[in-house]
Design a protein around this motif. Sequence first.
Motif, PDB file in Angstrom:
ATOM      1  N   THR A  36      40.175  38.351  39.574  1.00 13.53           N
ATOM      2  CA  THR A  36      40.125  39.467  40.541  1.00 13.53           C
ATOM      3  C   THR A  36      40.997  40.614  40.035  1.00 13.53           C
ATOM      4  O   THR A  36      41.659  40.500  39.003  1.00 13.53           O
ATOM      5  CB  THR A  36      40.687  39.040  41.909  1.00 13.53           C
ATOM      6  OG1 THR A  36      42.096  38.870  41.772  1.00 13.53           O
ATOM      7  CG2 THR A  36      40.075  37.755  42.402  1.00 13.53           C
ATOM      8  N   ALA A  37      41.030  41.693  40.828  1.00 10.00           N
ATOM      9  CA  ALA A  37      41.850  42.856  40.491  1.00 10.00           C
ATOM     10  C   ALA A  37      43.335  42.500  40.494  1.00 10.00           C
ATOM     11  O   ALA A  37      44.144  43.091  39.790  1.00 10.00           O
ATOM     12  CB  ALA A  37      41.579  43.987  41.472  1.00 10.00           C
ATOM     13  N   MET A  38      43.739  41.503  41.337  1.00 11.82           N
ATOM     14  CA  MET A  38      45.140  41.102  41.429  1.00 11.82           C
ATOM     15  C   MET A  38      45.555  40.168  40.294  1.00 11.82           C
ATOM     16  O   MET A  38      46.729  40.067  39.970  1.00 11.82           O
ATOM     17  CB  MET A  38      45.397  40.386  42.770  1.00 11.82           C
ATOM     18  CG  MET A  38      45.398  41.320  43.977  1.00 11.82           C
ATOM     19  SD  MET A  38      45.312  40.382  45.523  1.00 11.82           S
ATOM     20  CE  MET A  38      46.852  39.512  45.493  1.00 11.82           C
ATOM     21  N   GLY A  39      44.570  39.488  39.735  1.00 21.64           N
ATOM     22  CA  GLY A  39      44.847  38.479  38.705  1.00 21.64           C
ATOM     23  C   GLY A  39      43.966  37.279  38.943  1.00 21.64           C
ATOM     24  O   GLY A  39      43.027  37.348  39.749  1.00 21.64           O
ATOM     25  N   GLU A  40      44.255  36.191  38.261  1.00 26.18           N
ATOM     26  CA  GLU A  40      43.392  35.021  38.406  1.00 26.18           C
ATOM     27  C   GLU A  40      43.840  34.141  39.575  1.00 26.18           C
ATOM     28  O   GLU A  40      45.001  33.776  39.673  1.00 26.18           O
ATOM     29  CB  GLU A  40      43.361  34.199  37.112  1.00 26.18           C
ATOM     30  CG  GLU A  40      42.259  33.152  37.140  1.00 26.18           C
ATOM     31  CD  GLU A  40      42.113  32.417  35.821  1.00 26.18           C
ATOM     32  OE1 GLU A  40      41.246  32.787  35.032  1.00 26.18           O
ATOM     33  OE2 GLU A  40      42.895  31.476  35.590  1.00 26.18           O
ATOM     34  N   PHE A  41      42.898  33.836  40.450  1.00 24.89           N
ATOM     35  CA  PHE A  41      43.161  32.970  41.603  1.00 24.89           C
ATOM     36  C   PHE A  41      42.631  31.566  41.330  1.00 24.89           C
ATOM     37  O   PHE A  41      41.560  31.406  40.758  1.00 24.89           O
ATOM     38  CB  PHE A  41      42.409  33.502  42.834  1.00 24.89           C
ATOM     39  CG  PHE A  41      43.172  34.498  43.637  1.00 24.89           C
ATOM     40  CD1 PHE A  41      43.954  34.082  44.702  1.00 24.89           C
ATOM     41  CD2 PHE A  41      43.096  35.851  43.330  1.00 24.89           C
ATOM     42  CE1 PHE A  41      44.643  35.010  45.464  1.00 24.89           C
ATOM     43  CE2 PHE A  41      43.781  36.772  44.090  1.00 24.89           C
ATOM     44  CZ  PHE A  41      44.571  36.368  45.155  1.00 24.89           C
ATOM     45  N   LEU A  42      43.384  30.571  41.781  1.00 22.47           N
ATOM     46  CA  LEU A  42      42.848  29.218  41.858  1.00 22.47           C
ATOM     47  C   LEU A  42      42.432  29.011  43.303  1.00 22.47           C
ATOM     48  O   LEU A  42      43.204  29.296  44.217  1.00 22.47           O
ATOM     49  CB  LEU A  42      43.908  28.190  41.503  1.00 22.47           C
ATOM     50  CG  LEU A  42      44.064  27.803  40.028  1.00 22.47           C
ATOM     51  CD1 LEU A  42      45.148  26.750  39.902  1.00 22.47           C
ATOM     52  CD2 LEU A  42      42.753  27.288  39.455  1.00 22.47           C
TER      53      LEU A  42
END
Lengths: 282, 355
Positions: free
Chosen positions: B312-318
């Motif tokens: 995502t725009a924020m970074g990688e989500f688990l």
Amino acid sequence: MSARPWLLSAPALILFGVLLLVPLGMTFVLSFNAFDFYEGIIPTTGLANYAEVLGDSYYWEIFGRTFGIALATTAICALIGVPQAYILYRLSPVWRSVVVLIVIGPLLISVVVRTLGWAILLGNRGVINTALKDWGLIERPIKMMYTEGGIVLALVHVFVPFMVLAVWAALQRKDPSTEAAAESLGASPFTVFRRIVLPQTVPGILSGSLIVFSMAASSFATPAILGGRRVKVVATTVYDEFMNTLNWPLGAAIAVTLLVAVMIIMITWNRLVERRYGEALQ
Amino acid sequence: MAFLVLDGLTKTYGEVRAVDSLSCTVEKGEFVSLLGPSGCGKTTTLQMIAGFATPTSGRIELAGRNLASIPARQRGLGIVFQTYALFMHMTVRENVSFGLEMRKVSGKELKTRVDRALEMVHLGALADRYPRAMSGGQRQRVALARALVIEPELLLLDEPLSNLDAKLREEMQLELRRIQREAGVTTVMVTHDQSEALAMSDRVVVMNGGRLQQVDSPFDVYETPKSSFVSTFLGKSNNFAARLESTSDTGSVLTSGGVTLAGPRASLLPGAAEIAIRPERIELTGPGQGIVSGTVRERIFLGAQWMLAVETAMGEFLVARRNSGNREADIGDTVHLVWAPQDLRILPAKEGARS
């Protein structure tokens, strides 16, 4: 595929065969031959030499003395070697390497030089006796050269490293936390050593004893120099039969008897310890 | 007055501060875990309580007495070592008897107490075996019986389950907890395994780099981590650098990677912060309803659940998704992530992150 291991170990096997098995086999054959003072070695087959060795109390005494010396040497080596190995085990790595060098020190010196050193120390006019006389502690020198005690002393000096290394190896195989566990259960340092450490060194003491005993029983240079003609052991007797009397077959029979006796003692000792500790220690 | 008190406990090895002014307390009958990665000082702490290491400074008090001048063998603690440290040349019965023999217990009482300890760990039938002829789980029980038979005031467990295979470890977790409750003994366990610490303890002491990070019940330490380290060390967590724009009793406003987020009231001043959110609190939703959208990069099936990695725009989500039996988003799919604002944890920014 299956020939490869044999091929690779062939050089070692050939060396082993030529240098050990062949002379041993020839000595074995020689021991059945007869000897005549005028005709030399007669290639017959008989047990006359063994009958002579086993039937003469002179040889029994020599064998008895040899095993007595070997046993005393082994026992003293164990008494000195086990605590020494434990100290070595507890030392910091830096000190340990220094101490290991000191422990194996005696092995780095030629047996003849080392034994002559003992002769200088132990003689009637040797360092120890002269010093004791000068201090007025004794009037007549203590007899140490040409005694069993002197031989045992010199043998212990050189064989202790074998015991130390064998026991040390056994100590390194044990779980180091066992001592802390015993301590946490309320054991004093002495109890920890006696009930936890010592029993775990038994395999090391066993293998160390086997090495020391067999080497002490067949040692030659030390008893030859420190015992001379007066304190004969089996190895020096064999030497005399070969080099002085020139009765090679009898010498060979004595040598084979020593070999068999040492092997029987070692196997019996091994069995005894295994039966006693078999289940607990493998 | 707490039963076990650690007060400003410090141990330095040369320049290294293995344990740095650690203070905490353990109540009587409590099961407390020291949890942290290797090298966090948890084992050194245990060694100091046991008496095998001397504190550089600080105080250890057990039932009101200072342990400083008491040698290990007089502290009367039960210790289970990581390697079990069984006496291999003794039978199980001899192993368990040892501590009582040191206390001059003999005859009928010795036998009764050893039998009772062996019964407690279900090893009554194997009393005359040698440890060598036993499995890892059985050896573990012998070590436990040996430590408990002396009825110690305090039981210390040093990574007690780390030498067991996964299935046995889960069984022993329950077993160990049962035995501890039965014996009613105050227990301190050292472990690097967070699930073990969460499953077994009354309270968890999280340590890192020799310092105490957080002391709380397993639930609180998981739900309300007080630092970035605790949030990532216990369970999985999505942590991102963020900016706390404003906070009040009604909630906070944050920005991260250009996304504006709502969160619960923060105890920080506006400025640099870090946010953390657990993978199992994130839901997938329809287009336009998500807080942030992204592309599925990775998808792992774990049986009870799916684990998605979403860019995502924020970074990688688990994102953890319960396996409902339906088709799950595939690699390359665009998904929209949503979560309740109160599930967001606002933590101090990483720089200077300290408890």
